[in-house]
Design a protein around this motif. Structure first.
Motif, PDB file in Angstrom:
ATOM      1  N   LYS A 216      -6.650   6.846 -83.906  1.00 29.60           N
ATOM      2  CA  LYS A 216      -6.931   7.142 -85.319  1.00 29.60           C
ATOM      3  C   LYS A 216      -5.732   7.826 -85.961  1.00 29.60           C
ATOM      4  N   TYR A 217      -5.161   8.823 -85.282  1.00 26.83           N
ATOM      5  CA  TYR A 217      -3.990   9.515 -85.829  1.00 26.83           C
ATOM      6  C   TYR A 217      -2.800   8.568 -85.929  1.00 26.83           C
ATOM      7  N   ARG A 218      -2.651   7.670 -84.974  1.00 22.92           N
ATOM      8  CA  ARG A 218      -1.545   6.711 -85.004  1.00 22.92           C
ATOM      9  C   ARG A 218      -1.691   5.766 -86.201  1.00 22.92           C
ATOM     10  N   ARG A 219      -2.929   5.299 -86.450  1.00 21.64           N
ATOM     11  CA  ARG A 219      -3.177   4.422 -87.606  1.00 21.64           C
ATOM     12  C   ARG A 219      -2.905   5.138 -88.920  1.00 21.64           C
ATOM     13  N   GLN A 220      -3.119   6.461 -88.941  1.00 26.65           N
ATOM     14  CA  GLN A 220      -2.875   7.242 -90.151  1.00 26.65           C
ATOM     15  C   GLN A 220      -1.390   7.503 -90.389  1.00 26.65           C
TER      16      GLN A 220
END
Length: 59
Positions: free
Chosen positions: A16-20
């Protein structure tokens, strides 16, 4: 730093953090904060400054 170094957050949280748009270095800082039991962290970079509420430690 690579995703293998992340130990305190679930893979889904990491993704999720990587996608953000967070870099692996920023994600590693978030992971260390989770490991220390912190509830929030502020990530500062040349582009942005963001405060994140942290999930509980995974393990």
């Amino acid at each position: 730093m690579a995703k293998d170094d992340i130990r305190h957050m679930k893979p889904s949280q990491r993704n999720k953090y990587r996608r953000q748009g967070f870099s692996w270095t920023e994600i590693k800082k978030i992971d260390k904060a989770i490991g220390r039991g912190e509830t929030t962290i502020t990530i500062k970079s040349a582009i942005r400054e963001v405060t994140i509420e942290l999930p509980p430690k995974w393990h």
